[in-house]
Write an enzyme that holds these catalytic residues in place. Sequence first.
Site, PDB file in Angstrom:
ATOM      1  N   GLU A 293      21.643 -37.344  37.518  1.00 31.30           N
ATOM      2  CA  GLU A 293      21.927 -36.080  38.193  1.00 31.30           C
ATOM      3  C   GLU A 293      22.401 -36.320  39.619  1.00 31.30           C
ATOM      4  O   GLU A 293      23.285 -35.617  40.119  1.00 31.30           O
ATOM      5  CB  GLU A 293      20.688 -35.180  38.165  1.00 31.30           C
ATOM      6  CG  GLU A 293      20.320 -34.729  36.758  1.00 31.30           C
ATOM      7  CD  GLU A 293      19.320 -33.588  36.730  1.00 31.30           C
ATOM      8  OE1 GLU A 293      18.978 -33.065  37.816  1.00 31.30           O
ATOM      9  OE2 GLU A 293      18.886 -33.207  35.629  1.00 31.30           O
ATOM     10  N   GLU A 294      21.819 -37.307  40.287  1.00 35.79           N
ATOM     11  CA  GLU A 294      22.241 -37.594  41.661  1.00 35.79           C
ATOM     12  C   GLU A 294      23.710 -37.980  41.714  1.00 35.79           C
ATOM     13  O   GLU A 294      24.456 -37.542  42.598  1.00 35.79           O
ATOM     14  CB  GLU A 294      21.381 -38.725  42.229  1.00 35.79           C
ATOM     15  CG  GLU A 294      21.776 -39.146  43.636  1.00 35.79           C
ATOM     16  CD  GLU A 294      20.831 -40.174  44.243  1.00 35.79           C
ATOM     17  OE1 GLU A 294      21.145 -40.683  45.327  1.00 35.79           O
ATOM     18  OE2 GLU A 294      19.782 -40.465  43.629  1.00 35.79           O
ATOM     19  N   ARG A 295      24.148 -38.788  40.772  1.00 38.43           N
ATOM     20  CA  ARG A 295      25.539 -39.253  40.785  1.00 38.43           C
ATOM     21  C   ARG A 295      26.511 -38.138  40.428  1.00 38.43           C
ATOM     22  O   ARG A 295      27.578 -38.015  41.040  1.00 38.43           O
ATOM     23  CB  ARG A 295      25.681 -40.459  39.846  1.00 38.43           C
ATOM     24  CG  ARG A 295      24.986 -41.688  40.414  1.00 38.43           C
ATOM     25  CD  ARG A 295      24.697 -42.777  39.406  1.00 38.43           C
ATOM     26  NE  ARG A 295      23.922 -43.843  40.031  1.00 38.43           N
ATOM     27  CZ  ARG A 295      23.254 -44.791  39.372  1.00 38.43           C
ATOM     28  NH1 ARG A 295      23.262 -44.800  38.046  1.00 38.43           N
ATOM     29  NH2 ARG A 295      22.579 -45.705  40.025  1.00 38.43           N
ATOM     30  N   SER A 298      26.736 -35.904  43.514  1.00 40.12           N
ATOM     31  CA  SER A 298      27.530 -36.454  44.625  1.00 40.12           C
ATOM     32  C   SER A 298      29.019 -36.345  44.356  1.00 40.12           C
ATOM     33  O   SER A 298      29.809 -36.087  45.274  1.00 40.12           O
ATOM     34  CB  SER A 298      27.135 -37.913  44.890  1.00 40.12           C
ATOM     35  OG  SER A 298      27.460 -38.743  43.784  1.00 40.12           O
TER      36      SER A 298
END
Length: 435
Positions: A293-295, A298
Amino acid sequence: MALRKGALHLNLLVRSPNFYKFNSLLGGVRSLSEKVSSKQVTTSVPETAGDHLIYTQEHFALKESLRKLIDQEINPYVDQWEAEGTFPAHKIFKILGNAGFLGVNKPVEYGGLGLDYSFSVAVAEELGNIRCGGIPMAIGVQTDMTTPALARFGSDELKKEFLLPSITGDKVACLGVSEVGAGSDVSSIKTKAVRKGDEYVINGGKMWTTNGTQADWMCLLANTSDGPPHRNKSLICLPMNLPGVQITRKIDKLGMWSSDTAEVFFDDVHVPYKNVIGQEGMGFTYQMLQFQEERLWSVANVLTTMDNIIQDTIQYTRQRKIFKQPVLHHQAVHFRLAELQTEVELLRSLLYRATALYIKGNDVTKLASMAKLKGGRLARELSDSCLQYWGGMGYTSDVSVSRFYRDSRLMSIGAGADEVMLGIICKYMDTLPGK
């Protein structure tokens, strides 16, 4: 739940007790083709739900509401916060929490809107209209880097204590993974949490901790046994006001000036054993899932900023003259901008494909890694190329392109360096040599 029809999206959204939060800001759904000011650039994303691959009318309603909040509560103060090297996280997060933007895909029973992850991607895209990188990153840490594992695997008690106030904006969260000697190589972290009775006693330290100087709690990755490095780690909810938690310094950075970044040490910090998220020893796996999810977040966030930088550059080079004609009229310039916009659109397509698969429950580690790799490299390429066309102005701190040049460099380093993304991709391609 991956909802496919716009009417069902709206039905779930209206049933959510937090719908009024962003609907009250919106004041009714208006046409997204409405003219914006000269400082608010219309991007190349399709503006109607019927034309969009994954967004419905409700996605655009959410985005418009957030854009209004950004223009009223954040952008007028960005230059001040950049100069001061920090922004008032508790104040801004409370505003965002009241409006429902800190938990769009989190469970309704803990204050979220209960929508699928495509809504988080839409929010991340819109946050790209904030005129710096540091504040969106700080928000992303709260929504998509510290809380996904807690929302998915945490106990009801932990969710009430840490997730709910993070969604409402009453608590600021930070992520404790990287260390002085362990960044992209997460398996080599040294911080230990030793169990003694009903507590963990934690010793070690964390580096590059976004929101670290203002955070109320940390999602901490620590070694909880002496087993294999991929099975000896746990994620722990750690209150930052406990005895032994030391903020040793605020780190001075190349970019992301308005986002506070801390070095943190733990000296015999006692944390209740019940604060472990999910199963003990599953922390590495949970963190790898959070990285998906972070990638994706971003990439979504940087896409909007890249669109805006291209548009800002078009406007400036149309006005700036060299050799008796606008800089934009030189073929090298308008061809290059066309190439860059093409690359942005290709990246956007990859993001939407990965998101569509993710909300159906698929493993998108390979696609998310590809998108993150391309996003970081394209941000570097695009910011460098566009800055060149601004000439001397591009070398000042007064224009958006120079700020993006500084801020965007982090994308190829944070959340796994480019080389780590390549290793993950090679693993999925079955081309990675065995050890």
